[in-house]
Design an enzyme around this catalytic site. Structure first.
Site, PDB file in Angstrom:
ATOM      1  N   HIS A 192     -29.041   0.814  -5.564  1.00 54.01           N
ATOM      2  CA  HIS A 192     -29.511   0.080  -6.741  1.00 54.01           C
ATOM      3  C   HIS A 192     -28.290  -0.345  -7.558  1.00 54.01           C
ATOM      4  CE1 HIS A 192     -33.756   1.200  -6.128  1.00 54.01           C
ATOM      5  NE2 HIS A 192     -33.254   2.336  -5.664  1.00 54.01           N
ATOM      6  N   LEU A 193     -28.080  -1.643  -7.671  1.00 56.52           N
ATOM      7  CA  LEU A 193     -26.921  -2.150  -8.405  1.00 56.52           C
ATOM      8  C   LEU A 193     -27.284  -2.671  -9.795  1.00 56.52           C
ATOM      9  CD1 LEU A 193     -24.929  -3.925  -5.541  1.00 56.52           C
ATOM     10  CD2 LEU A 193     -24.578  -1.642  -6.523  1.00 56.52           C
ATOM     11  N   ARG A 194     -28.586  -2.756 -10.095  1.00 56.13           N
ATOM     12  CA  ARG A 194     -29.123  -3.030 -11.446  1.00 56.13           C
ATOM     13  C   ARG A 194     -28.875  -4.440 -11.973  1.00 56.13           C
ATOM     14  NH1 ARG A 194     -32.588   0.769 -10.646  1.00 56.13           N
ATOM     15  NH2 ARG A 194     -31.902   2.904 -11.073  1.00 56.13           N
ATOM     16  N   ASP A 225     -39.161  -1.035  -3.340  1.00 57.38           N
ATOM     17  CA  ASP A 225     -38.747   0.333  -3.653  1.00 57.38           C
ATOM     18  C   ASP A 225     -38.852   0.636  -5.142  1.00 57.38           C
ATOM     19  OD1 ASP A 225     -37.570   2.920  -2.903  1.00 57.38           O
ATOM     20  OD2 ASP A 225     -35.960   2.245  -4.202  1.00 57.38           O
ATOM     21  N   HIS A 262     -36.247   6.991   1.883  1.00 62.07           N
ATOM     22  CA  HIS A 262     -36.092   8.355   1.340  1.00 62.07           C
ATOM     23  C   HIS A 262     -37.185   9.345   1.753  1.00 62.07           C
ATOM     24  CE1 HIS A 262     -38.698   6.355  -1.507  1.00 62.07           C
ATOM     25  NE2 HIS A 262     -37.710   5.824  -2.211  1.00 62.07           N
ATOM     26  N   ASP A 319     -29.748   6.032  -1.955  1.00 57.61           N
ATOM     27  CA  ASP A 319     -30.667   5.770  -3.069  1.00 57.61           C
ATOM     28  C   ASP A 319     -29.917   5.904  -4.398  1.00 57.61           C
ATOM     29  OD1 ASP A 319     -32.884   5.132  -4.541  1.00 57.61           O
ATOM     30  OD2 ASP A 319     -34.003   6.949  -4.105  1.00 57.61           O
ATOM     31  N   HIS A 334     -28.527   5.148 -14.184  1.00 63.55           N
ATOM     32  CA  HIS A 334     -29.344   4.948 -15.385  1.00 63.55           C
ATOM     33  C   HIS A 334     -28.477   5.084 -16.624  1.00 63.55           C
ATOM     34  CE1 HIS A 334     -33.205   4.630 -13.465  1.00 63.55           C
ATOM     35  NE2 HIS A 334     -33.073   5.792 -12.851  1.00 63.55           N
TER      36      HIS A 334
END
Length: 425
Positions: A58-60, A150, A230, A303, A307
């Site tokens: 996840h690179l946001r 996801d 996952h 994964d 945050h």
């Protein structure tokens, strides 16, 4: 382009040899090589692996650049030994159109630290109601081949079937977040003895297993490719084992944290241990490790889920699920599997590259092969200090833990992105 001579390095655990990198490829392999124009990297005691490939990052960006950007996530990946990552679609806006996936792809090219391959959303806005522009994303400059909602399960079986049928035309893959939402409403952690003692609503293992069982049947019926994200339970392993024995075109991944950490971590109420799917039991971990060794689980995928502080440093019930993983994954694999270099290369490089169709990645160093590789010092140990991580976020469950192995160098097409354990740019 600078030439590099890596001396006395063990290639995937074999006897020490030399590697000459020139013009972006491995030019020569053998003992006693010389190259007066090359920069020498002393590989004594180091192991060379094909550059790691992550199927689940996840690179946001776009949307949550306060937590991560393509550039900062790419730097974290390079420091972790990765040369390619697959970026999940749950950005803002969601990567459900050709325009958004091309934006992520171009940002990856501009950072030039790892190859960033976008994953497209299965459904518009991850809402699970209608299919996204799968064909347009596949035909875009990003050439998307993996699609996933996801963070959300494609819960509607009719929609899941249609997605599997659609991507079959270009040999695409649907990567499922296996979670029956009606069984996990309000869930805070794994359903079991610990959740009962803590008074937290449990996330039952069957919520994962039921979706995997349904989806392997759909994939078998359609004859399409399914990837399970996952995997976290022993029951899921058995469903996958039976499906593979029948020849279903299914692959599966496990995260480093599901190989190491149990639900007992929740007893601290520290939200850093809140993740989806949740940390499970020691029995689940044993089953996952065995499945990874025997090939029922194909891949270790991080994964990596950064945050912002306000989304993690709050009450457990309000914290967002997810953990950092890119900079620590190889150390966790070494801790869990030991120095099984061929197995580590298979699960963290060759197989994920093959699943994602990333040409030039996941190939062992040999003459003529693109010089995508990582050098690790297996004798070293590193203590994880969150403030020293390259990610913009700090939600690592391994803070102040001492882990085996140290990434010494990473090369992307012959150019170093990491040297002496530090990012080159």
């Amino acid at each position: 382009m600078t030439a590099y001579l890596i001396t006395s390095v063990s290639v995937v655990g074999a006897a020490p040899t030399d590697l000459l990198i020139r013009d972006g490829v491995i030019a020569e392999v053998g003992p006693g090589l010389t190259a007066p124009d090359a920069t020498v990297v002393d590989g004594t005691g180091l192991v060379a692996l094909p550059g790691l490939v992550d199927l689940h990052t996840h690179l946001r960006e776009p949307g949550r650049e306060d937590a991560e950007t393509v550039e900062s996530g790419s730097r974290a990946a390079a420091l972790g030994g990765y040369t390619a990552v697959c970026a999940m679609a749950n950005t803002s806006p969601v990567a459900d159109t050709a325009g958004v996936v091309e934006q992520v792809w171009r940002l990856g090219r501009e950072a030039a630290l790892v190859d960033v391959q976008p994953i497209g959303a299965v459904t518009v806005g991850l809402a699970g109601e209608r299919l996204a522009e799968l064909g347009a994303m596949a035909d875009s400059a990003a050439r998307v081949r993996i699609f996933s909602d996801d963070g959300h399960c494609v819960a509607d079986p009719k929609l899941m079937r249609r997605a599997l049928e659609y991507v079959k035309a270009f040999d695409g893959i649907i990567a499922q977040h296996a979670e029956e939402p009606r069984l996990t409403e309000g869930a805070q952690m794994h359903e079991g003895e610990v959740s009962t003692r803590l008074g937290l609503i449990g996330w039952p293992a069957v919520a994962e297993e039921a979706i995997i069982a349904r989806d392997v049947l759909l994939a078998e019926h359609v004859g399409s490719r399914l990837h399970v994200c996952h995997v976290s339970t022993a029951g899921s392993v058995e469903v996958l084992r039976q499906a593979k024995a029948r020849g279903v075109r299914v692959t599966a991944e496990v995260t480093p944290h599901h190989l190491l950490l149990t639900d007992e971590r929740a007893e601290t109420y520290d939200p850093v241990y809140k993740v989806n799917p949740p940390l499970r039991t020691a029995a689940d971990i044993a089953a996952l490790r065995a499945a990874l060794a025997d090939g029922v689980i194909d891949v270790i995928a991080t994964d990596h889920a950064p945050h912002a502080v306000e989304d993690k440093e709050c009450e457990w019930a309000y914290a967002r699920p997810g953990m950092l993983g890119l900079e620590t994954a190889l150390s966790i694999a070494l801790d869990v599997l030991g120095p099984e270099w061929d197995l580590i290369a298979e699960r963290m490089s060759r197989t994920p590259a093959r699943i994602a169709g990333l040409t030039g990645h996941g190939v062992d160093p040999a003459p003529g092969v693109p010089a995508n590789l990582t050098l690790i010092d297996p004798a070293a140990h590193c203590t994880i200090e969150p403030a020293e991580l390259a990610s913009r976020s700090r939600n690592t469950p391994y803070a102040r833990m001492t882990l085996p192995g140290r990434i010494v160098a990473t090369f992307l097409r012959g150019e170093p992105t990491v040297l002496d354990g530090k990012a080159v740019k």
